[in-house]
Design a protein around this motif. Structure first.
Motif, PDB file in Angstrom:
ATOM      1  N   GLU A 121       0.851  -1.200   0.000  1.00 60.37           N
ATOM      2  CA  GLU A 121       0.000   0.000   0.000  1.00 60.37           C
ATOM      3  C   GLU A 121       0.882   1.245   0.000  1.00 60.37           C
ATOM      4  O   GLU A 121       1.936   1.266   0.644  1.00 60.37           O
ATOM      5  CB  GLU A 121      -0.892   0.021   1.247  1.00 60.37           C
ATOM      6  CG  GLU A 121      -1.872  -1.123   1.322  1.00 60.37           C
ATOM      7  CD  GLU A 121      -2.941  -1.052   0.234  1.00 60.37           C
ATOM      8  OE1 GLU A 121      -3.358   0.069  -0.123  1.00 60.37           O
ATOM      9  OE2 GLU A 121      -3.337  -2.122  -0.265  1.00 60.37           O
ATOM     10  N   PRO A 122       0.457   2.298  -0.695  1.00 61.26           N
ATOM     11  CA  PRO A 122       1.249   3.531  -0.682  1.00 61.26           C
ATOM     12  C   PRO A 122       1.398   4.079   0.738  1.00 61.26           C
ATOM     13  O   PRO A 122       0.453   4.054   1.529  1.00 61.26           O
ATOM     14  CB  PRO A 122       0.452   4.506  -1.543  1.00 61.26           C
ATOM     15  CG  PRO A 122      -0.543   3.688  -2.268  1.00 61.26           C
ATOM     16  CD  PRO A 122      -0.752   2.423  -1.492  1.00 61.26           C
ATOM     17  N   ALA A 123       2.594   4.574   1.037  1.00 60.79           N
ATOM     18  CA  ALA A 123       2.837   5.166   2.356  1.00 60.79           C
ATOM     19  C   ALA A 123       1.913   6.355   2.588  1.00 60.79           C
ATOM     20  O   ALA A 123       1.570   6.666   3.726  1.00 60.79           O
ATOM     21  CB  ALA A 123       4.287   5.595   2.481  1.00 60.79           C
ATOM     22  N   SER A 124       1.493   7.007   1.523  1.00 65.38           N
ATOM     23  CA  SER A 124       0.573   8.138   1.670  1.00 65.38           C
ATOM     24  C   SER A 124      -0.722   7.716   2.349  1.00 65.38           C
ATOM     25  O   SER A 124      -1.355   8.523   3.035  1.00 65.38           O
ATOM     26  CB  SER A 124       0.271   8.770   0.309  1.00 65.38           C
ATOM     27  OG  SER A 124      -0.270   7.799  -0.578  1.00 65.38           O
ATOM     28  N   ALA A 125      -1.087   6.454   2.203  1.00 65.52           N
ATOM     29  CA  ALA A 125      -2.298   5.948   2.855  1.00 65.52           C
ATOM     30  C   ALA A 125      -1.969   5.350   4.226  1.00 65.52           C
ATOM     31  O   ALA A 125      -2.641   5.654   5.219  1.00 65.52           O
ATOM     32  CB  ALA A 125      -2.971   4.895   1.975  1.00 65.52           C
ATOM     33  N   THR A 126      -0.923   4.517   4.291  1.00 62.47           N
ATOM     34  CA  THR A 126      -0.633   3.813   5.545  1.00 62.47           C
ATOM     35  C   THR A 126      -0.026   4.706   6.618  1.00 62.47           C
ATOM     36  O   THR A 126      -0.151   4.414   7.795  1.00 62.47           O
ATOM     37  CB  THR A 126       0.312   2.617   5.300  1.00 62.47           C
ATOM     38  OG1 THR A 126       1.509   3.089   4.698  1.00 62.47           O
ATOM     39  CG2 THR A 126      -0.339   1.572   4.404  1.00 62.47           C
ATOM     40  N   ARG A 127       0.613   5.792   6.212  1.00 59.56           N
ATOM     41  CA  ARG A 127       1.250   6.693   7.177  1.00 59.56           C
ATOM     42  C   ARG A 127       0.642   8.099   7.122  1.00 59.56           C
ATOM     43  O   ARG A 127       1.284   9.069   7.480  1.00 59.56           O
ATOM     44  CB  ARG A 127       2.760   6.784   6.919  1.00 59.56           C
ATOM     45  CG  ARG A 127       3.497   5.473   7.014  1.00 59.56           C
ATOM     46  CD  ARG A 127       3.769   5.074   8.464  1.00 59.56           C
ATOM     47  NE  ARG A 127       4.669   3.939   8.540  1.00 59.56           N
ATOM     48  CZ  ARG A 127       4.268   2.691   8.714  1.00 59.56           C
ATOM     49  NH1 ARG A 127       3.003   2.417   8.859  1.00 59.56           N
ATOM     50  NH2 ARG A 127       5.151   1.717   8.763  1.00 59.56           N
ATOM     51  N   ARG A 128      -0.592   8.179   6.681  1.00 64.77           N
ATOM     52  CA  ARG A 128      -1.251   9.477   6.468  1.00 64.77           C
ATOM     53  C   ARG A 128      -1.146  10.406   7.682  1.00 64.77           C
ATOM     54  O   ARG A 128      -0.745  11.567   7.566  1.00 64.77           O
ATOM     55  CB  ARG A 128      -2.718   9.271   6.090  1.00 64.77           C
ATOM     56  CG  ARG A 128      -3.453  10.581   5.818  1.00 64.77           C
ATOM     57  CD  ARG A 128      -4.828  10.353   5.202  1.00 64.77           C
ATOM     58  NE  ARG A 128      -4.640  10.053   3.778  1.00 64.77           N
ATOM     59  CZ  ARG A 128      -4.973   8.908   3.184  1.00 64.77           C
ATOM     60  NH1 ARG A 128      -5.534   7.947   3.870  1.00 64.77           N
ATOM     61  NH2 ARG A 128      -4.763   8.739   1.907  1.00 64.77           N
ATOM     62  N   ALA A 129      -1.464   9.919   8.865  1.00 62.63           N
ATOM     63  CA  ALA A 129      -1.452  10.768  10.067  1.00 62.63           C
ATOM     64  C   ALA A 129      -0.043  11.263  10.376  1.00 62.63           C
ATOM     65  O   ALA A 129       0.135  12.435  10.723  1.00 62.63           O
ATOM     66  CB  ALA A 129      -2.026  10.011  11.257  1.00 62.63           C
TER      67      ALA A 129
END
Length: 140
Positions: A121-129
């Motif tokens: 999964e893109p880090a933009s989604a998994t690490r959003r916060a």
């Protein structure tokens, strides 16, 4: 995301020193980025002395090995963190491998969160916060 790779000439350094380099580099990375150690990856890439040149002379023909490292961070990490890692990884190479400081080169590679995957999964989604918190801290 935290990944560091040390590019070194094979057979020039005792294995226990390389082990310590990997362990201490991992700890440094986690501390500087305030990241869980479980996220850190550290590698040593070895090259035969006849396949490494410094100032146009192969190490197999007498050139002194000149370590190179590169590390990855997601875009948005503060410059102070990147500079701390550049200095810290250099210090480890000097201390553990007796590498001459003047010969060491290093590079920070910043990646866009959309261009890095964590478990597919893109880090933009998994690490959003986390990414949003860093972006907010940078604008304050």
């Amino acid at each position: 995301m935290p990944i560091v790779t040390f590019h070194l000439v094979e057979g020039r350094y005792p294995p226990e020193r390389l082990d310590e380099l990997l362990e201490r580099a991992s700890t440094l990375y986690a501390r500087v980025l305030d990241s869980p150690l479980e996220r850190v990856r550290a590698f040593v890439a070895g090259y035969p002395a006849e396949r490494v040149a410094v100032a146009g002379t192969r190490v197999s023909r007498g050139a002194q090995p000149a370590p190179y490292f590169e590390f990855l961070v997601l875009h948005g990490r503060p410059v102070a963190q990147r500079h701390a890692l550049l200095a810290g990884f250099t210090d480890l190479l000097v201390e553990l491998l007796d590498a001459p400081r003047a010969l060491i080169r290093g590079r920070a590679v910043q990646l866009e969160p959309d261009d890095w995957a964590i478990a597919g999964e893109p880090a933009s989604a998994t690490r959003r916060a986390e990414i949003q918190a860093r972006a907010g801290a940078g604008s304050a």
